[in-house]
Write an enzyme that holds these catalytic residues in place. Structure first.
Site, PDB file in Angstrom:
ATOM      1  N   ARG A 177       0.716  -1.593   0.108  1.00 58.13           N
ATOM      2  CA  ARG A 177       0.206   0.260  -0.123  1.00 58.13           C
ATOM      3  C   ARG A 177       0.190   1.208  -0.071  1.00 58.13           C
ATOM      4  O   ARG A 177       0.378   2.659   0.920  1.00 58.13           O
ATOM      5  CB  ARG A 177      -1.174   0.279   0.983  1.00 58.13           C
ATOM      6  N   SER A 226     -10.009  -0.047   3.779  1.00 52.13           N
ATOM      7  CA  SER A 226      -9.633  -0.416   5.620  1.00 52.13           C
ATOM      8  C   SER A 226      -8.663   0.998   6.154  1.00 52.13           C
ATOM      9  O   SER A 226      -7.975   1.881   5.337  1.00 52.13           O
ATOM     10  CB  SER A 226      -8.572  -1.451   4.971  1.00 52.13           C
ATOM     11  N   GLU A 296      -3.654   3.457   7.229  1.00 52.90           N
ATOM     12  CA  GLU A 296      -3.515   2.938   5.668  1.00 52.90           C
ATOM     13  C   GLU A 296      -4.439   4.416   5.111  1.00 52.90           C
ATOM     14  O   GLU A 296      -4.012   5.106   3.702  1.00 52.90           O
ATOM     15  CB  GLU A 296      -4.695   2.296   5.255  1.00 52.90           C
TER      16      GLU A 296
HETATM   17  C1  FAD Z   1     -15.598  -0.020   0.029  1.00 50.77           C
HETATM   18  C2  FAD Z   1     -13.933  -0.005   0.459  1.00 50.77           C
HETATM   19  C3  FAD Z   1     -13.009  -0.543   0.092  1.00 50.77           C
HETATM   20  C4  FAD Z   1     -11.503  -0.592  -0.307  1.00 50.77           C
HETATM   21  N1  FAD Z   1     -11.252  -1.462  -0.570  1.00 50.77           N
HETATM   22  C5  FAD Z   1     -10.032  -1.609  -1.199  1.00 50.77           C
HETATM   23  C6  FAD Z   1      -9.077  -2.600  -1.069  1.00 50.77           C
HETATM   24  O1  FAD Z   1      -9.798  -4.032  -1.110  1.00 50.77           O
HETATM   25  N2  FAD Z   1      -7.450  -3.000  -1.273  1.00 50.77           N
HETATM   26  C7  FAD Z   1      -7.631  -1.167  -1.568  1.00 50.77           C
HETATM   27  O2  FAD Z   1      -6.043  -1.376  -1.905  1.00 50.77           O
HETATM   28  N3  FAD Z   1      -7.441  -0.182  -1.525  1.00 50.77           N
HETATM   29  C8  FAD Z   1      -9.086  -0.587  -0.984  1.00 50.77           C
HETATM   30  N4  FAD Z   1     -10.019   0.166  -0.499  1.00 50.77           N
HETATM   31  C9  FAD Z   1      -9.147   2.120  -1.024  1.00 50.77           C
HETATM   32  C10 FAD Z   1      -9.119   2.524  -2.337  1.00 50.77           C
HETATM   33  O3  FAD Z   1     -10.438   2.143  -2.244  1.00 50.77           O
HETATM   34  C11 FAD Z   1      -7.956   2.677  -2.574  1.00 50.77           C
HETATM   35  O4  FAD Z   1      -6.353   2.543  -1.858  1.00 50.77           O
HETATM   36  C12 FAD Z   1      -7.602   3.420  -4.327  1.00 50.77           C
HETATM   37  O5  FAD Z   1      -6.929   2.664  -4.951  1.00 50.77           O
HETATM   38  C13 FAD Z   1      -7.532   4.650  -4.156  1.00 50.77           C
HETATM   39  O6  FAD Z   1      -8.312   5.499  -5.305  1.00 50.77           O
HETATM   40  P1  FAD Z   1      -8.762   6.554  -5.372  1.00 50.77           P
HETATM   41  O7  FAD Z   1      -9.388   7.115  -6.650  1.00 50.77           O
HETATM   42  O8  FAD Z   1     -10.253   7.201  -4.219  1.00 50.77           O
HETATM   43  O9  FAD Z   1      -7.412   7.798  -4.672  1.00 50.77           O
HETATM   44  P2  FAD Z   1      -7.782   8.727  -3.631  1.00 50.77           P
HETATM   45  O10 FAD Z   1      -8.740   8.424  -2.163  1.00 50.77           O
HETATM   46  O11 FAD Z   1      -8.620   9.875  -4.491  1.00 50.77           O
HETATM   47  O12 FAD Z   1      -6.196   9.320  -3.062  1.00 50.77           O
HETATM   48  C14 FAD Z   1      -5.508   8.141  -2.682  1.00 50.77           C
HETATM   49  C15 FAD Z   1      -4.149   8.918  -3.010  1.00 50.77           C
HETATM   50  O13 FAD Z   1      -3.899   8.473  -4.216  1.00 50.77           O
HETATM   51  C16 FAD Z   1      -3.573  10.189  -4.581  1.00 50.77           C
HETATM   52  N5  FAD Z   1      -3.982   9.817  -5.928  1.00 50.77           N
HETATM   53  C17 FAD Z   1      -5.133   9.689  -6.619  1.00 50.77           C
HETATM   54  N6  FAD Z   1      -4.973  10.073  -8.426  1.00 50.77           N
HETATM   55  C18 FAD Z   1      -3.688  10.185  -7.933  1.00 50.77           C
HETATM   56  C19 FAD Z   1      -3.374  10.710  -9.463  1.00 50.77           C
HETATM   57  N7  FAD Z   1      -3.513  10.797 -11.084  1.00 50.77           N
HETATM   58  N8  FAD Z   1      -1.552  10.946  -9.240  1.00 50.77           N
HETATM   59  C20 FAD Z   1      -1.172  10.716  -8.249  1.00 50.77           C
HETATM   60  N9  FAD Z   1      -1.199  10.489  -6.956  1.00 50.77           N
HETATM   61  C21 FAD Z   1      -2.531  10.524  -7.188  1.00 50.77           C
HETATM   62  C22 FAD Z   1      -4.366  10.996  -3.584  1.00 50.77           C
HETATM   63  O14 FAD Z   1      -3.350  12.518  -3.549  1.00 50.77           O
HETATM   64  C23 FAD Z   1      -4.255  10.434  -2.037  1.00 50.77           C
HETATM   65  O15 FAD Z   1      -2.986  10.075  -2.249  1.00 50.77           O
HETATM   66  C24 FAD Z   1     -11.372   0.500  -0.488  1.00 50.77           C
HETATM   67  C25 FAD Z   1     -11.959   1.803  -0.046  1.00 50.77           C
HETATM   68  C26 FAD Z   1     -13.143   1.336   0.326  1.00 50.77           C
HETATM   69  C27 FAD Z   1     -14.528   2.709   0.325  1.00 50.77           C
END
Ligand code: FAD
Length: 306
Positions: A177, A226, A296
């Site tokens: 992660r 998480s 996380e």
């Molecule tokens: C119900 C639920 C279940 C989930 N299950 C999982 C799971 O099983 N496994 C898991 O790993 N995660 C899980 N997550 C967490 C999350 O979905 C992941 O970490 C996801 O990949 C984050 O993507 P996001 O676009 O929402 O990023 P954001 O939450 O918008 O951002 C996360 C980070 O990434 C950075 N970021 C976003 N886009 C970019 C970009 N284009 N360039 C540079 N940095 C960027 C942001 O600045 C921030 O630091 C879950 C979340 C929820 C709500």
């Protein structure tokens, strides 16, 4: 003259894409938190480059994806929040190199479905991770013993000055992660290896993943996924189980009864409610087990001034 017209067209498109004092909470899964001073929705690489070149270097930027792994504090984000849209939502199959080039704005779920339609295996696990591809690469998202780093070959990023770089997988330093991609770099696209797989096998795998997740996680709630990372020896939920915190609440925030590593915004929680409840978990687990849980979820922005 042509150049001038291009610049004016860009400025005109910016006016629509820039919002001042924008309530960024509505762009996050938690739905809590304050405003961002400036919100810029970039539609293309040209407009993103142009915007960054105009932005004074002392103004910080924050890139937001689907907001599924972040908690925006109640005092909001000072500076610019950037979201990738438009051209960043493209998926391109490059058959000659047997790779897939995916824009950072693409939702994981859409990538998983695209791969199903095109008989491309390996992306099924993304069906249950509700983020964008950019955010998932930054977080090295994963589940069921797979993570996005397994498939990636390289990424393209744009730096704070608007310069574009290609970073090969080895230089990204993926770990659990985590990546070493600097916070001021915006991932614009990622390239993945492709492998053929039967549509039926892909469909069945995605079905079983979705079903499993629904039974063990609160997937249709305001949450950030998480809250804490697993440790080398224990899953985070196992440690939280030891302190009996399932269902515990603070303000509008609550620890899920279904999965104790998920905090839920069940009743107009402030981000502070969520963060303090999280810190209570950290403290109690430390007292009980001697282990310090690591967040996380990314907590960003400032606390509200009282
Ligand atoms: C119900 C639920 C279940 C989930 N299950 C999982 C799971 O099983 N496994 C898991 O790993 N995660 C899980 N997550 C967490 C999350 O979905 C992941 O970490 C996801 O990949 C984050 O993507 P996001 O676009 O929402 O990023 P954001 O939450 O918008 O951002 C996360 C980070 O990434 C950075 N970021 C976003 N886009 C970019 C970009 N284009 N360039 C540079 N940095 C960027 C942001 O600045 C921030 O630091 C879950 C979340 C929820 C709500």
């Amino acid at each position: 003259m042509k150049c001038l017209i291009k610049i004016f067209t860009l400025i005109k498109s910016f006016v629509k894409s820039i919002k001042i004092n924008y309530p960024i909470a509505k762009n996050t899964w938690f739905g809590s938190g304050g405003k961002t001073s400036i919100f810029f929705e970039a539609q293309s690489i040209i407009s993103l480059k142009f915007f960054l070149s105009l932005l004074p270097i002392n103004i910080p930027i924050f890139t937001i994806g689907m907001g599924s792994n972040i908690l925006i504090r109640d005092g909001g984000i000072r500076g610019v929040t950037i979201k990738l849209k438009g051209d960043f939502n493209k998926i391109i199959i490059d058959k000659s190199n047997n790779v897939l080039k995916v824009g950072s704005g693409v939702k994981n779920i859409d990538l998983a479905k695209f791969c199903e339609v095109n008989n491309i295996g390996g992306f099924e696990f993304l069906i249950g991770i509700p983020g964008s591809v950019g955010g998932s690469v930054k977080m090295n998202a994963g589940c069921f013993k797979q993570s996005i780093s397994d498939l990636i070959t390289k990424i393209t990023v744009i730096d704070r000055l608007g310069k574009i770089h290609t970073i090969n997988k080895e230089k990204i330093n993926f770990s659990y992660r985590k990546t070493e991609i600097p916070n001021q770099h915006i991932i614009i696209d990622s390239t993945f290896n492709m492998q053929k797989k039967s549509k039926t096998l892909i469909k069945n795998k995605m079905k079983s993943i979705s079903l499993k997740r629904k039974t063990v996680q609160p997937t249709n709630t305001r949450t950030g996924g998480s809250t804490f990372k697993n440790t080398k020896s224990f899953k985070a939920w196992e440690l939280i189980e030891k302190i009996n915190f399932r269902g515990k609440s603070l303000g509008g925030a609550k620890i899920s009864k279904l999965h104790p590593n998920f905090i839920i915004n069940y009743n107009n929680a402030k981000s502070l409610d969520i963060e303090v409840l999280g810190e209570e978990i950290v403290e109690e687990v430390r007292k009980k087990t001697g282990i310090r849980l690591e967040w996380e979820i990314k907590r960003v922005g400032n606390f509200e001034k009282i």
